[in-house]
Motif scaffolding. Structure first.
Motif, short mmCIF file in Angstrom:
data_model
loop_
_atom_site.label_atom_id
_atom_site.label_comp_id
_atom_site.label_asym_id
_atom_site.label_seq_id
_atom_site.Cartn_x
_atom_site.Cartn_y
_atom_site.Cartn_z
N ILE A 177 0.73 -0.66 -0.15
CA ILE A 177 -0.10 0.13 0.20
C ILE A 177 0.93 1.34 -0.10
O ILE A 177 0.72 2.33 -0.89
N GLU A 178 2.07 1.38 0.40
CA GLU A 178 2.61 2.14 0.79
C GLU A 178 3.49 2.02 -0.89
O GLU A 178 3.61 3.95 -1.27
N GLU A 179 4.05 1.11 -1.13
CA GLU A 179 4.58 1.45 -2.66
C GLU A 179 3.50 1.81 -4.17
O GLU A 179 3.78 3.37 -4.80
N ALA A 180 2.43 1.93 -3.33
CA ALA A 180 1.51 2.09 -4.31
C ALA A 180 0.93 3.74 -4.42
O ALA A 180 0.72 4.70 -5.38
N LYS A 181 0.81 4.16 -2.91
CA LYS A 181 0.54 5.52 -3.03
C LYS A 181 1.93 6.15 -3.32
O LYS A 181 1.67 7.52 -3.83
N GLU A 182 2.88 6.12 -3.41
CA GLU A 182 4.35 6.66 -4.15
C GLU A 182 3.80 6.29 -5.86
O GLU A 182 4.82 8.01 -6.37
N ILE A 183 3.70 5.09 -6.16
CA ILE A 183 3.83 5.39 -7.25
C ILE A 183 2.78 5.03 -8.56
O ILE A 183 2.71 5.06 -9.81
N SER A 184 1.81 4.61 -7.58
CA SER A 184 0.45 4.79 -9.08
C SER A 184 -0.54 5.95 -7.81
O SER A 184 -1.62 5.36 -8.13
N LYS A 185 -0.05 6.91 -7.72
CA LYS A 185 -1.13 7.87 -6.97
C LYS A 185 -2.13 8.50 -8.33
O LYS A 185 -1.42 8.70 -9.53
N ALA A 186 -3.00 8.42 -7.86
CA ALA A 186 -4.05 9.78 -8.66
C ALA A 186 -4.55 10.34 -7.55
O ALA A 186 -5.29 9.83 -6.53
N GLU A 187 -5.92 11.53 -8.18
CA GLU A 187 -7.22 11.73 -6.74
C GLU A 187 -7.42 11.32 -6.97
O GLU A 187 -8.33 11.05 -5.84
N ASN A 188 -8.32 10.43 -7.86
CA ASN A 188 -8.73 9.56 -7.64
C ASN A 188 -9.42 8.30 -6.81
O ASN A 188 -9.99 7.43 -6.84
N ILE A 189 -8.01 8.36 -6.49
CA ILE A 189 -7.78 6.94 -6.15
C ILE A 189 -6.94 6.97 -4.36
O ILE A 189 -6.70 7.71 -3.61
N THR A 190 -8.13 5.88 -3.95
CA THR A 190 -7.61 5.96 -2.02
C THR A 190 -7.15 4.26 -1.83
O THR A 190 -7.70 3.21 -2.41
N TYR A 191 -5.80 4.22 -1.68
CA TYR A 191 -5.50 3.63 -0.64
C TYR A 191 -5.17 2.47 0.49
O TYR A 191 -5.65 3.61 1.26
N LYS A 192 -5.89 1.59 0.79
CA LYS A 192 -6.20 1.09 2.44
C LYS A 192 -5.64 -0.85 2.58
O LYS A 192 -5.54 -1.51 1.94
N VAL A 193 -4.90 -1.04 3.09
CA VAL A 193 -4.95 -2.05 3.77
C VAL A 193 -5.86 -2.92 4.08
O VAL A 193 -6.78 -2.30 4.76
#
Length: 260
Positions: free
Chosen positions: A67-83
């Motif tokens: 999730i931390e990786e995704a927040k860094e390399i696959s971020k977009a304003e309309n995406i929310t990442y969560k464990v």
């Protein structure tokens, strides 16, 4: 299985997900009003591609590191990442009846209790919502490269592999069996099919891509892992198909589109 080993960026993974996002869009039309749940998002490659076709994406994975990786390399304003644990989706009250679309791409076969995950996916859908699910299927006529990799051993590696059971749970029934399972959960308008996947892959690409799904590497000392991994990848690719420098990864997948 250590799902936190996935590399920060994998050109092979991105290439495969470009293909799959088209499959998803054709099978399950997406629009800018959709709120979509991506189950087992990993580093977010697919979530990022899907975010360009829908209004909002909630992406969950059971690995905090991923999730931390995704927040860094696959971020977009309309995406929310969560464990989040796919087998516990039904316990997340905030997800219940919340999503127009759900995608579970190549994630269910990493769960022994994948039926519980399917039940959670169903509960997460809004009435009238749709989901796209695919998972590895046990087909005796088609080589499964991931299984070959995870089962590989030789006399010099037996000490490390003794008692190992890889976390890769293919569906062993027919299309009708899968359809009946989904219908028993409550899904309707179910379309199931099996398809053989055979993707050309250079040996160096395979060396980069496949260790991410080789849970047995955790059993090996650090100074042995590279040698074992190279042997396993070569064995799997050469067993499947080899023509000069062209190799293939292959498996049988069972796809399902279903509604609520």
């Amino acid at each position: 299985m250590n799902f936190s080993r996935v590399k920060t960026y994998s050109p092979v993974s991105y290439k495969l997900n470009l293909r799959y996002v088209e499959d998803i869009s054709q099978a399950m039309p997406l629009n800018q009003k959709d709120v979509l749940l991506d189950v087992g998002c990993g580093p977010g490659t697919l979530a990022l591609l899907l975010s360009k076709r829908v209004g909002k994406v909630k992406a969950v994975d059971n690995s905090p590191e991923m999730i931390e990786e995704a927040k860094e390399i696959s971020k977009a304003e309309n995406i929310t990442y969560k464990v989040g644990d796919a087998t516990k989706l039904s316990t997340y009250e905030e997800y219940r009846n919340s999503f127009d679309k759900v995608v579970a791409h190549c994630t269910l076969h990493w769960m022994k209790d994948f039926k519980t995950a399917l039940e959670g996916i169903y509960q997460s859908l809004k009435p009238g919502g749709q989901c796209f699910m695919n998972m590895a299927h046990q087909n005796p006529h088609i080589i499964n490269t991931t299984q070959l990799l995870n089962c590989y051993t030789s006399p010099k590696w037996e000490t490390f592999m003794k008692g190992y059971e890889h976390a890769y749970y293919t569906f062993e029934g027919t299309d009708d069996d899968y359809k009946q399972m989904l219908a028993g959960i409550g899904f309707k308008d179910i379309d199931c099919k099996q398809t053989a996947i055979k993707i050309p892959l250079k040996y160096d690409e395979a060396k980069e891509f496949y260790p991410n799904s080789m849970g047995q590497l955790e059993r090996f000392p650090e100074d042995c892992r590279e040698e074992y991994m190279e042997e396993a990848v070569k064995y799997a690719l050469d067993t499947d198909y080899k023509d000069n420098q062209d190799h293939f990864i292959s498996c049988s997948l069972i796809y399902a589109i279903a509604g609520k």
